[in-house]
Design a protein around this motif. Structure first.
Motif, PDB file in Angstrom:
ATOM      1  N   LEU A  13       0.804  -1.217   0.000  1.00  0.00           N
ATOM      2  CA  LEU A  13       0.000   0.000   0.000  1.00  0.00           C
ATOM      3  C   LEU A  13       0.842   1.274   0.000  1.00  0.00           C
ATOM      4  O   LEU A  13       0.317   2.362  -0.192  1.00  0.00           O
ATOM      5  CB  LEU A  13      -0.944   0.015   1.202  1.00  0.00           C
ATOM      6  CG  LEU A  13      -2.048  -1.048   1.183  1.00  0.00           C
ATOM      7  CD1 LEU A  13      -2.961  -0.878   2.378  1.00  0.00           C
ATOM      8  CD2 LEU A  13      -2.864  -0.997  -0.109  1.00  0.00           C
ATOM      9  N   LEU A  14       2.151   1.113   0.208  1.00  0.00           N
ATOM     10  CA  LEU A  14       3.038   2.276   0.182  1.00  0.00           C
ATOM     11  C   LEU A  14       3.933   2.273  -1.052  1.00  0.00           C
ATOM     12  O   LEU A  14       5.002   2.872  -1.080  1.00  0.00           O
ATOM     13  CB  LEU A  14       3.872   2.321   1.471  1.00  0.00           C
ATOM     14  CG  LEU A  14       3.062   2.610   2.730  1.00  0.00           C
ATOM     15  CD1 LEU A  14       3.930   2.536   3.980  1.00  0.00           C
ATOM     16  CD2 LEU A  14       2.388   3.987   2.654  1.00  0.00           C
ATOM     17  N   ASP A  15       3.484   1.553  -2.071  1.00  0.00           N
ATOM     18  CA  ASP A  15       4.069   1.654  -3.419  1.00  0.00           C
ATOM     19  C   ASP A  15       5.529   1.242  -3.498  1.00  0.00           C
ATOM     20  O   ASP A  15       6.319   1.857  -4.219  1.00  0.00           O
ATOM     21  CB  ASP A  15       3.904   3.078  -3.963  1.00  0.00           C
ATOM     22  CG  ASP A  15       2.448   3.487  -4.088  1.00  0.00           C
ATOM     23  OD1 ASP A  15       1.613   2.594  -4.304  1.00  0.00           O
ATOM     24  OD2 ASP A  15       2.135   4.681  -3.939  1.00  0.00           O
ATOM     25  N   ARG A  16       5.888   0.197  -2.764  1.00  0.00           N
ATOM     26  CA  ARG A  16       7.239  -0.341  -2.870  1.00  0.00           C
ATOM     27  C   ARG A  16       7.173  -1.827  -3.214  1.00  0.00           C
ATOM     28  O   ARG A  16       6.401  -2.576  -2.611  1.00  0.00           O
ATOM     29  CB  ARG A  16       8.013  -0.147  -1.557  1.00  0.00           C
ATOM     30  CG  ARG A  16       8.326   1.318  -1.228  1.00  0.00           C
ATOM     31  CD  ARG A  16       9.181   1.965  -2.296  1.00  0.00           C
ATOM     32  NE  ARG A  16       9.506   3.357  -2.016  1.00  0.00           N
ATOM     33  CZ  ARG A  16       8.848   4.400  -2.512  1.00  0.00           C
ATOM     34  NH1 ARG A  16       7.797   4.209  -3.306  1.00  0.00           N
ATOM     35  NH2 ARG A  16       9.225   5.633  -2.221  1.00  0.00           N
ATOM     36  N   PRO A  17       7.963  -2.262  -4.212  1.00  0.00           N
ATOM     37  CA  PRO A  17       7.967  -3.680  -4.567  1.00  0.00           C
ATOM     38  C   PRO A  17       8.558  -4.530  -3.449  1.00  0.00           C
ATOM     39  O   PRO A  17       9.375  -4.055  -2.654  1.00  0.00           O
ATOM     40  CB  PRO A  17       8.831  -3.723  -5.830  1.00  0.00           C
ATOM     41  CG  PRO A  17       9.705  -2.529  -5.736  1.00  0.00           C
ATOM     42  CD  PRO A  17       8.908  -1.475  -5.014  1.00  0.00           C
TER      43      PRO A  17
END
Length: 420
Positions: free
Chosen positions: A325-329
């Protein structure tokens, strides 16, 4: 609700799950909590934490409990195990047990939620009606890969024998809980299978982990694609599966990654780091340890990818949901995402050693691949690990408890009716 510690402010995965469950029950009516340790977990709190604490404190009544000290001698440990308290289940003090029984038997509660199997000591002595109201959130299934992490390594034959016997007793205790109390909760279908096998009990329910009060999109996160080669490990640094996984990564995987990317940095963020964690982070080049931070968002912003190098454990990983949800792979071992409905190469990248980690990381050099992983991971979390999913799952549990309680009350009334 009965919990290890008072779960506010929400600083750990355990506290987040506790509060998610508490908020569900608070939507049904007043909720009280009995807890074992101090109000504030963790040693550092964000500015304004007191105000957030007051705002989020949803409990009507609060009761402090105590447990008896675990015996230091092997004989004492064996004694309490065979008396029905296999480690890590421990007895409450006499005063706490009397308080709990008084609350549960005469407090007018519709449901009694116990966080963790280890907090059920003595509950088999409740009345049949009260036991029907008890819901045990087993969370981590302790009799599988987690079991060995409960103890310090030993070559002592007697201690090894005790641990073998204790495991058998703990498995029996676990089975009794499933069959005696109203319902048991686990985090995933995998844990349900581990707990009960193919003959899954109708009283065992999967209630997946969901994130806390932070909503999707609440924080604006720029893409991490153009960040330098910064990795993030986040988790409680006194929890043995996290510690073991981190040490393995630093010793077996990270050196190879640093050889490929000499400017690489690993941010290690978490509560209460054990001495061995502090020592290995201090002596490993390119590692920054950030213990007991008030908020983790800064570290997500600074990283390019999140690693989950777990080798053991159960449940579902809140750190994976948060990263999505915090846009990190996410680059994870198979165990690190176990229990989550995700696929390697679609929602995360899998690794099991140094070469496979470097190969996984290299795929992130393509921006389209990077963005696609981030988007698909976020979508699966929103679809399957949202608050509505938890509410739907818990509604089934509550309906089951209500039905069984009503059924039991009818049988009880008929059996005590005067003869016609």
């Amino acid at each position: 609700m009965i919990s290890d510690r008072f779960p506010l402010p929400e600083k750990s995965g355990a506290d987040i799950r506790t509060m998610n469950l508490a908020r569900y029950f608070a939507s049904l009516g007043p909720i009280d909590i009995a807890y074992l340790s101090n109000l504030h977990s963790g040693s550092v709190h964000a500015e304004g934490a007191e105000e957030d604490f007051e705002k989020d404190d949803i409990f009507s009544g609060k009761y402090r409990l105590q447990k008896l000290e675990y015996p230091s001698s092997l004989r004492g440990r064996f004694g309490i195990s065979v008396r029905g308290f296999p480690y890590p289940v421990r007895e409450y003090s006499k005063a706490s047990m009397e308080k709990l029984f008084s609350l549960i038997e005469s407090g007018g509660y519709d449901y009694v939620l116990v966080r963790y199997l280890r907090n059920t000591g003595g509950f088999f002595g409740l009345s049949q009606i009260a036991k029907r109201k008890v819901i045990i959130d087993i969370d981590d299934v302790l009799t599988h890969s987690l079991y060995d992490t409960l103890f310090a390594p030993t070559n002592n034959a007697l201690r090894m024998l005790f641990r073998t016997i204790n495991k058998v007793l703990l498995a029996y205790y676990q089975t009794r809980c499933v069959t005696v109390f109203g319902a048991c909760l686990v985090c995933s279908e995998k844990d349900k299978s581990d707990l009960w096998g193919e003959r899954a009990s109708e009283s065992t329910f999967v209630v997946p982990n969901t994130l806390g009060t932070r909503a999707p999109g609440e924080l604006r996160m720029e893409s991490g694609f153009n960040r330098r080669h910064v990795l993030l490990f986040i988790g409680a640094l006194h929890y043995q599966p996290n510690v073991s996984g981190l040490l393995w990564f630093l010793e077996s995987v990270y050196p190879r990654y640093r050889n490929v990317y000499p400017d690489a940095v690993l941010l290690v963020v978490g509560r209460c780091p054990l001495p061995e964690v502090i020592e290995v982070c201090d002596r490993t080049q390119g590692v920054e340890l950030h213990p007991d931070v008030p908020d983790v968002i800064k570290y997500y912003r600074d990283c390019r990818a999140v690693i989950v190098p777990l080798l053991e454990g159960s449940g579902t990983r809140l750190k994976v949901l948060e990263a999505a949800l915090l846009d990190r792979p996410i680059i994870s071992t198979k165990k690190g995402v176990e229990g989550l409905d995700v696929v390697s190469g679609v929602h995360f990248l899998e690794f099991d050693d140094g070469p496979s980690f470097c190969e996984a990381y290299r795929t992130l050099s393509d921006e389209a691949t990077y963005d696609a992983l981030v988007t698909r991971a976020e979508n699966v979390v929103l679809e399957k690990y949202s608050h509505s999913t938890l509410s739907t799952s818990m509604s089934k549990v509550v309906s089951y408890i209500d039905f069984k309680s009503s059924e039991f009350s009818s049988l009880f009334s008929r059996s005590h009716a005067p003869a016609g």
